[in-house]
Scaffold this active site. Structure first.
Site, PDB file in Angstrom:
ATOM      1  N   ALA A  96       1.891  10.404   0.800  1.00 18.21           N
ATOM      2  CA  ALA A  96       1.620  10.659  -0.622  1.00 18.21           C
ATOM      3  C   ALA A  96       0.130  10.958  -0.735  1.00 18.21           C
ATOM      4  O   ALA A  96      -0.707  10.043  -0.746  1.00 18.21           O
ATOM      5  CB  ALA A  96       1.994   9.447  -1.449  1.00 18.21           C
ATOM      6  N   SER A 103      -5.932   5.366  -5.383  1.00 19.59           N
ATOM      7  CA  SER A 103      -4.831   5.478  -4.423  1.00 19.59           C
ATOM      8  C   SER A 103      -3.514   5.631  -5.175  1.00 19.59           C
ATOM      9  O   SER A 103      -3.515   6.002  -6.359  1.00 19.59           O
ATOM     10  CB  SER A 103      -4.836   4.241  -3.514  1.00 19.59           C
ATOM     11  OG  SER A 103      -3.933   4.407  -2.443  1.00 19.59           O
ATOM     12  N   ASN A 104      -2.392   5.372  -4.535  1.00 20.63           N
ATOM     13  CA  ASN A 104      -1.094   5.469  -5.200  1.00 20.63           C
ATOM     14  C   ASN A 104      -0.155   4.420  -4.605  1.00 20.63           C
ATOM     15  O   ASN A 104      -0.522   3.698  -3.677  1.00 20.63           O
ATOM     16  CB  ASN A 104      -0.523   6.892  -5.073  1.00 20.63           C
ATOM     17  CG  ASN A 104      -0.364   7.305  -3.631  1.00 20.63           C
ATOM     18  OD1 ASN A 104       0.442   6.746  -2.899  1.00 20.63           O
ATOM     19  ND2 ASN A 104      -1.164   8.274  -3.194  1.00 20.63           N
ATOM     20  N   ALA A 105       1.068   4.357  -5.153  1.00 18.37           N
ATOM     21  CA  ALA A 105       1.980   3.243  -4.841  1.00 18.37           C
ATOM     22  C   ALA A 105       2.825   3.460  -3.589  1.00 18.37           C
ATOM     23  O   ALA A 105       3.711   2.658  -3.302  1.00 18.37           O
ATOM     24  CB  ALA A 105       2.897   2.987  -6.035  1.00 18.37           C
ATOM     25  N   SER A 106       2.554   4.508  -2.830  1.00 18.94           N
ATOM     26  CA  SER A 106       3.376   4.753  -1.636  1.00 18.94           C
ATOM     27  C   SER A 106       3.294   3.569  -0.668  1.00 18.94           C
ATOM     28  O   SER A 106       2.202   3.086  -0.351  1.00 18.94           O
ATOM     29  CB  SER A 106       2.872   6.016  -0.927  1.00 18.94           C
ATOM     30  OG  SER A 106       3.467   6.114   0.342  1.00 18.94           O
TER      31      SER A 106
END
Ligand code: CTP
Length: 220
Positions: free
Chosen positions: A95, A28-31
């Site tokens: 994101a 995943s990502n930090a959004s």
């Protein structure tokens, strides 16, 4: 195009995607989803009709907003495709992970090995496909670009390649982390102009984005 003051139908995407490797692990990502949720909240206050497609976040659903959740990029694409014809405008603040594991293991991956190689395959570029589909139709399309380097150059490339009306570019560095409700630096870039902003709150930025969307969608 609609008459000034008419209700607009706005599709907003927000938050991160998750691409699972096994039943419990994902990429995943930090959004945080903050800007997408603020856009939905502010647009609903202006009495526009909003569908918010949301990845996993800890945020509270804004009032008077239809919220549909997704996890993977392909789930997001299916929802975007479902609502595209309905919308006057799409604001793509999600994101989206560009790659996903080639295989999702049905069982939890065990550590009885010395290394693990993941093969990743490319996800669809959802906004680019919308941009291509939108040529000739006059829906307003807005994208976001988070960049560590060549902010304006990279954002302009995305503006053109995805056929957007404008793109909101924000800089990411170890000193400037634009996640959550911190004020941010960046620029709103269209084909004809660039408007830079510094230390702007995301609520203010959301209002400015909506002013521009209204200008694009209303007949003067
Ligand atoms: N986007 C999308 N589908 C993707 C990737 C991005 O719809 N597979 C959208 C995002 O919601 C955003 C814009 O395209 O509005 C730009 O996303 P970004 O991640 O900054 O750029 P990418 O196109 O993924 O390019 P790169 O990762 O190479 O910077």
């Amino acid at each position: 195009m609609k008459k000034k003051g008419r209700q607009l139908k706005i599709l907003i995407t927000a938050g991160p995607t998750r691409e699972y490797l096994d039943p419990v692990r994902f990429i995943s990502n930090a959004s945080s989803g903050t800007i997408g949720y603020l856009l939905a909240e502010q647009a609903a206050k202006r009495r526009h009709k909003i569908v918010l497609l949301s990845g996993p976040t800890c945020l509270r659903r804004p009032a008077k907003v239809k919220c549909v959740t997704f996890e993977s990029a392909r789930q997001l694409k299916a929802e975007v495709d479902r609502y595209f014809n309905w919308a006057d405008c799409v604001i793509a603040a999600a994101a989206v992970g560009d790659f996903r594991p080639n295989n999702i293991s049905r069982q939890k991956l065990k550590k009885n090995r010395n290394n693990l190689t993941l093969k990743l395959v490319k996800n669809p570029d959802i906004l680019k496909a919308l941009g291509e589909k939108n040529r000739g139709k006059n829906k307003a399309l807005v994208g976001f670009a988070l960049e560590t380097n060549s902010l304006y150059r990279n954002a302009r490339l995305k503006l053109k390649s995805k056929y957007l009306d404008f793109i909101v570019a924000t800089k990411l560095s170890s000193k400037q982390l634009p996640f959550g409700d911190r004020p941010i630096n960046g620029a709103i870039i269209s084909r004809s102009c660039i408007d830079k902003f510094r230390r702007m709150s995301k609520t203010r930025l959301a209002r400015i984005i909506l002013d521009r969307v209204e200008n694009l969608c209303y007949i003067l």
